[in-house]
Design an enzyme around this catalytic site. Structure first.
Site, PDB file in Angstrom:
ATOM      1  N   CYS A 166      88.095  34.695  30.183  1.00  0.00           N
ATOM      2  CA  CYS A 166      87.409  35.330  31.316  1.00  0.00           C
ATOM      3  C   CYS A 166      86.028  34.703  31.537  1.00  0.00           C
ATOM      4  O   CYS A 166      85.413  34.155  30.617  1.00  0.00           O
ATOM      5  CB  CYS A 166      87.202  36.815  31.040  1.00  0.00           C
ATOM      6  SG  CYS A 166      88.715  37.773  30.910  1.00  0.00           S
ATOM      7  N   CYS A 217      86.401  41.398  26.638  1.00  0.00           N
ATOM      8  CA  CYS A 217      85.035  40.971  26.990  1.00  0.00           C
ATOM      9  C   CYS A 217      84.016  42.049  26.634  1.00  0.00           C
ATOM     10  O   CYS A 217      82.904  41.742  26.216  1.00  0.00           O
ATOM     11  CB  CYS A 217      84.945  40.630  28.470  1.00  0.00           C
ATOM     12  SG  CYS A 217      85.788  39.091  28.891  1.00  0.00           S
ATOM     13  N   GLU A 234      83.207  36.143  31.885  1.00  0.00           N
ATOM     14  CA  GLU A 234      82.150  36.752  31.057  1.00  0.00           C
ATOM     15  C   GLU A 234      82.059  36.062  29.700  1.00  0.00           C
ATOM     16  O   GLU A 234      80.972  35.757  29.207  1.00  0.00           O
ATOM     17  CB  GLU A 234      82.444  38.237  30.825  1.00  0.00           C
ATOM     18  CG  GLU A 234      82.447  39.090  32.074  1.00  0.00           C
ATOM     19  CD  GLU A 234      83.831  39.209  32.715  1.00  0.00           C
ATOM     20  OE1 GLU A 234      84.570  38.206  32.757  1.00  0.00           O
ATOM     21  OE2 GLU A 234      84.167  40.305  33.174  1.00  0.00           O
ATOM     22  N   ASN A 282      86.065  31.963  35.086  1.00  0.00           N
ATOM     23  CA  ASN A 282      87.289  32.102  34.290  1.00  0.00           C
ATOM     24  C   ASN A 282      88.069  30.790  34.283  1.00  0.00           C
ATOM     25  O   ASN A 282      88.145  30.083  35.291  1.00  0.00           O
ATOM     26  CB  ASN A 282      88.157  33.265  34.783  1.00  0.00           C
ATOM     27  CG  ASN A 282      88.506  33.215  36.239  1.00  0.00           C
ATOM     28  OD1 ASN A 282      87.684  32.842  37.073  1.00  0.00           O
ATOM     29  ND2 ASN A 282      89.722  33.590  36.577  1.00  0.00           N
ATOM     30  N   ILE A 283      88.625  30.474  33.110  1.00  0.00           N
ATOM     31  CA  ILE A 283      89.365  29.226  32.911  1.00  0.00           C
ATOM     32  C   ILE A 283      90.772  29.572  32.432  1.00  0.00           C
ATOM     33  O   ILE A 283      90.925  30.209  31.380  1.00  0.00           O
ATOM     34  CB  ILE A 283      88.686  28.328  31.847  1.00  0.00           C
ATOM     35  CG1 ILE A 283      87.180  28.141  32.128  1.00  0.00           C
ATOM     36  CG2 ILE A 283      89.405  26.978  31.751  1.00  0.00           C
ATOM     37  CD1 ILE A 283      86.840  27.287  33.307  1.00  0.00           C
ATOM     38  N   GLU A 284      91.773  29.159  33.193  1.00  0.00           N
ATOM     39  CA  GLU A 284      93.169  29.468  32.836  1.00  0.00           C
ATOM     40  C   GLU A 284      93.893  28.217  32.334  1.00  0.00           C
ATOM     41  O   GLU A 284      93.561  27.094  32.735  1.00  0.00           O
ATOM     42  CB  GLU A 284      93.887  30.055  34.058  1.00  0.00           C
ATOM     43  CG  GLU A 284      93.261  31.377  34.501  1.00  0.00           C
ATOM     44  CD  GLU A 284      93.965  32.014  35.681  1.00  0.00           C
ATOM     45  OE1 GLU A 284      94.830  31.363  36.305  1.00  0.00           O
ATOM     46  OE2 GLU A 284      93.647  33.185  35.968  1.00  0.00           O
ATOM     47  N   CYS A 302      87.120  43.132  31.195  1.00  0.00           N
ATOM     48  CA  CYS A 302      88.283  43.591  30.424  1.00  0.00           C
ATOM     49  C   CYS A 302      87.826  44.082  29.054  1.00  0.00           C
ATOM     50  O   CYS A 302      86.675  43.871  28.642  1.00  0.00           O
ATOM     51  CB  CYS A 302      89.313  42.468  30.296  1.00  0.00           C
ATOM     52  SG  CYS A 302      88.886  41.216  29.074  1.00  0.00           S
TER      53      CYS A 302
END
Ligand code: THU
Length: 130
Positions: free
Chosen positions: A53, A89, A55, A42-44, A86
């Site tokens: 996310c 995804c 996935e 996951n990359i924020e 989620c």
């Protein structure tokens, strides 16, 4: 490939995540029908809602590399419970990967596997666009 091995790869994929805001590390390992594995974390971003996310990182990486047929995706986090994908995804995976197995791994390396169609019943899809 055994799902236990795919699950281990999802655990390792947590190290590719970048979650400076939530500090919730997620790893995903997507298995193609030819037994290739594409990982994602996951990359924020500072604009939180632009987060992607693990996935979806794995699915979009695989797709952009030309992969089209998939068997399963493993998902790992550091939480004691299983980390289900989620809703966003689930939709993306159904559209781009089809009805694959979702292999969830908890922090004791225990596994729970469900079919994507069990997690996203009565979905929107191509049929509705005709
Ligand atoms: N996250 C995932 O990467 N996958 C999931 O299945 C659930 C949530 C990420 C998004 C965000 O970076 C962090 O976990 C907390 O929601």
């Amino acid at each position: 490939m055994e799902y236990k091995k795919l699950a281990e790869m999802a655990v390792e994929a947590k190290s590719s995540s970048h979650p400076p805001y939530s500090n919730f590390h997620v790893g995903a390992a997507l298995l193609t029908d030819e037994e290739k594995v594409i990982i994602g974390g996951n990359i924020e971003t500072s604009s939180y809602s632009l987060t992607i996310c693990a996935e979806r990182v794995a699915v979009f990486k695989a797709f952009s590399e030309g992969e089209r047929k998939f068997k399963a995706i493993a998902i790992a986090s550091d939480a004691p419970g299983f980390c289900p994908p989620c809703g966003a995804c689930r939709q993306v995976m159904l559209d781009l990967c089809g009805d694959i197995d979702i292999v969830m791994v908890n922090n004791k390396n225990e596994i729970k596997a469900l079919r994507l169609s069990q997690m996203l019943p009565y979905p929107f899809g191509d049929n509705e666009l005709q």
